[in-house]
Motif scaffolding. Structure first.
Motif, PDB file in Angstrom:
ATOM      1  N   TRP A 174      74.313  24.599  43.064  1.00  0.00           N
ATOM      2  CA  TRP A 174      73.642  25.823  42.665  1.00  0.00           C
ATOM      3  C   TRP A 174      72.631  25.583  41.559  1.00  0.00           C
ATOM      4  O   TRP A 174      71.772  26.424  41.304  1.00  0.00           O
ATOM      5  N   ASP A 178      69.576  23.841  43.843  1.00  0.00           N
ATOM      6  CA  ASP A 178      68.710  24.748  44.603  1.00  0.00           C
ATOM      7  C   ASP A 178      67.856  25.624  43.678  1.00  0.00           C
ATOM      8  O   ASP A 178      66.731  25.988  44.023  1.00  0.00           O
ATOM      9  N   ALA A 212      68.391  27.079  50.849  1.00  0.00           N
ATOM     10  CA  ALA A 212      68.500  27.881  49.632  1.00  0.00           C
ATOM     11  C   ALA A 212      67.526  27.363  48.580  1.00  0.00           C
ATOM     12  O   ALA A 212      67.464  26.162  48.339  1.00  0.00           O
ATOM     13  N   PRO A 268      66.616  29.709  45.249  1.00  0.00           N
ATOM     14  CA  PRO A 268      66.574  31.051  44.655  1.00  0.00           C
ATOM     15  C   PRO A 268      65.314  31.383  43.874  1.00  0.00           C
ATOM     16  O   PRO A 268      64.951  32.568  43.758  1.00  0.00           O
ATOM     17  N   TYR A 303      67.400  31.350  55.663  1.00  0.00           N
ATOM     18  CA  TYR A 303      67.624  31.420  54.222  1.00  0.00           C
ATOM     19  C   TYR A 303      69.021  31.979  53.969  1.00  0.00           C
ATOM     20  O   TYR A 303      69.405  32.999  54.545  1.00  0.00           O
ATOM     21  N   GLU A 304      69.770  31.329  53.063  1.00  0.00           N
ATOM     22  CA  GLU A 304      71.135  31.773  52.825  1.00  0.00           C
ATOM     23  C   GLU A 304      71.163  32.974  51.878  1.00  0.00           C
ATOM     24  O   GLU A 304      70.934  32.863  50.682  1.00  0.00           O
ATOM     25  N   THR A 322      72.575  35.626  49.485  1.00  0.00           N
ATOM     26  CA  THR A 322      73.646  35.518  48.494  1.00  0.00           C
ATOM     27  C   THR A 322      73.356  36.465  47.339  1.00  0.00           C
ATOM     28  O   THR A 322      72.198  36.844  47.116  1.00  0.00           O
ATOM     29  N   GLY A 330      66.514  37.617  50.266  1.00  0.00           N
ATOM     30  CA  GLY A 330      66.944  36.650  51.269  1.00  0.00           C
ATOM     31  C   GLY A 330      66.888  37.215  52.675  1.00  0.00           C
ATOM     32  O   GLY A 330      66.443  36.538  53.618  1.00  0.00           O
ATOM     33  N   HIS A 338      74.977  32.532  52.579  1.00  0.00           N
ATOM     34  CA  HIS A 338      75.713  31.442  51.950  1.00  0.00           C
ATOM     35  C   HIS A 338      77.149  31.413  52.433  1.00  0.00           C
ATOM     36  O   HIS A 338      77.570  30.519  53.165  1.00  0.00           O
TER      37      HIS A 338
END
Length: 442
Positions: free
Chosen positions: A92, A95, A127, A129, A154-155, A157, A169, A200
């Motif tokens: 995390w 990304d 991903a 963000p 695209y994940e 989340t 997203g 995600h």
């Protein structure tokens, strides 16, 4: 017109090994397969395979191209005693450190390495963000430049920005699917890249997010690609907050169908498996990633009807992935033999077929001309009956000689049709910057 002459034709499902075969390719399709066909096409370009193995293209059914610049990462990564810590401390942060340039080079490098490993198609899960809008189109450029077929998404989340991040997203997934539809209408462009609606994992998507994703699937006609039950925490979270099993919850929003791709699924319930099977969806098994993250082993793979193989971001060497999947299964006391995992590898073609609306995975007229060519020489007979044994104990990505996608050589004689050295040199510079960005997030 192109004829691959004097090939050893190999097919996973149904298993087949035939020598001295000619494969006739017309455009992006296989036109004919059989002995002594080259003479019937005197105007065609002839390439003598000299007995090399020619098989339908290899598919990696779950990958993360955004991990392409993570190899050997040097950053201040805190000790990670469990799966959630690994996500927070490494992935995390990785990304969040990606920008447009990093997304492009990670995708292009991963596309090139997938081809070099024998893949003709990769199903990606993305991903970034801090670079959501336009990220999937940027990834598509890498696919097209390399000549690789694939899918991406695209994940969705809420882990960074709550509802606003989920909305961004979902919108990126919708806009990318619409971009794909616009490109499909252009006959002068190769149709190489398709879309999923990505997320995600259930524990980072609220019910409002699932509702938005359901609408996105209806608007675009695409299927869901999401991680489920990769760790027990995902299951516990679903029971705690929603009083439902994971797939049961997804299904209540209409998210499970024949285009659904669920990754991992180590701790799904019998009810979950039944729902996925009834909806004819897919489960992606990622043996090496599961081992690396110490999340456990899926003891009940055989209860799922449609199992495919993926790497979850550990490269795209599917020959190695098949071996690990089989060996880990045997180490865990499982009853399956290599032929089951060869069938799982083949099943990636069914994912492609349902999304591209074409036929993949066989050496037969009317199938897409996506081919993997190997220079494997065995000291023992290679037969349909023992092909799976050769896959588990002999054939490897080092045997990959050439790769054909959409009827075109994208890798021939272990060479790409363009100079990749500058790409790798630039990627190394970008990777160093991404690692620095990770530390700057602290």
């Amino acid at each position: 017109m192109l004829v691959l002459k004097n090939a050893t034709a190999v097919q996973f499902e149904p298993a087949m090994v035939q020598q001295h075969i000619d494969i006739v390719i017309d455009g992006d399709m296989i036109k004919a397969v059989g002995p002594n066909l080259a003479a019937q096409y005197p105007q065609a370009e002839i390439k003598d395979m000299r007995g090399k193995l020619v098989m339908p293209g290899i598919v990696c059914s779950h990958n993360h191209f955004y991990s392409g610049l993570a190899r050997g990462v040097i950053a201040n990564i805190a000790p990670s005693p469990d799966f959630i810590s690994i996500l927070k401390n490494l992935w995390w942060r990785m990304d969040c450190a990606l920008d447009e340039e990093a997304v492009y080079y990670s995708g292009l490098i991963c596309s090139l390495e997938a081809i070099k490993s024998g893949c003709t198609s990769v199903i990606d899960h993305h991903a970034s963000p801090n670079y959501i809008k336009g990220s999937l189109a940027t990834l598509r450029k890498g696919f097209i430049k390399a000549g690789l077929r694939g899918m991406t998404c695209y994940e969705v989340t809420d882990r960074n920005g709550g509802a606003k991040e989920m909305q961004a997203g979902v919108l990126e997934n919708i806009e990318f699917a619409q971009l794909i539809d616009s490109h499909k209408a252009k006959a002068d462009e190769p149709y190489l890249v398709e879309a999923h609606i990505g997320a995600h994992a259930p524990f980072t998507v609220t019910n409002d997010g699932l509702s938005m994703m359901s609408e996105a699937m209806q608007v675009t006609g695409r299927g869901l690609h999401i991680h489920v039950a990769e760790d027990r925490y995902d299951v516990t979270h679903s029971h705690h907050h929603y009083s439902q099993d994971i797939v049961e919850r997804l299904d209540s929003f209409g998210l499970i169908n024949s285009k659904t791709l669920l990754a991992h699924g180590l701790f799904l319930s019998d009810k979950d498996a039944q729902i996925l099977n009834e909806r004819d969806g897919f489960l992606a098994h990622n043996a090496r990633s599961n081992m690396n993250n110490n999340v456990g082993y899926n003891q009940l793979l055989s209860r799922f009807n449609n199992v495919v193989l993926g790497t979850d971001g550990i490269g795209a060497d599917m020959f190695e992935e098949l071996k690990f999947a089989f060996f880990k299964h045997r180490d865990a006391g499982g009853p399956l033999w290599p032929d089951s995992f060869m069938k799982n590898l083949f099943n990636g073609n069914q994912v492609l077929a349902r999304n591209f609306g074409a036929k993949f995975g066989q050496l037969a007229a009317g199938y897409k001309a996506d081919l993997t060519i190997l220079d494997y020489v065995s000291p023992t007979p290679l037969l349909a009956d023992n092909l799976a044994g050769h896959m588990a104990f002999g054939i490897n990505s080092g045997n990959v000689d050439s790769v054909v996608v959409e009827g075109r050589f994208v890798y021939e004689g272990r060479q790409f049709p363009f100079d990749i050295a500058p790409i790798y040199a630039e990627a190394a510079k970008v990777a160093k910057r991404v690692w620095q960005n990770m530390d700057n997030l602290d």
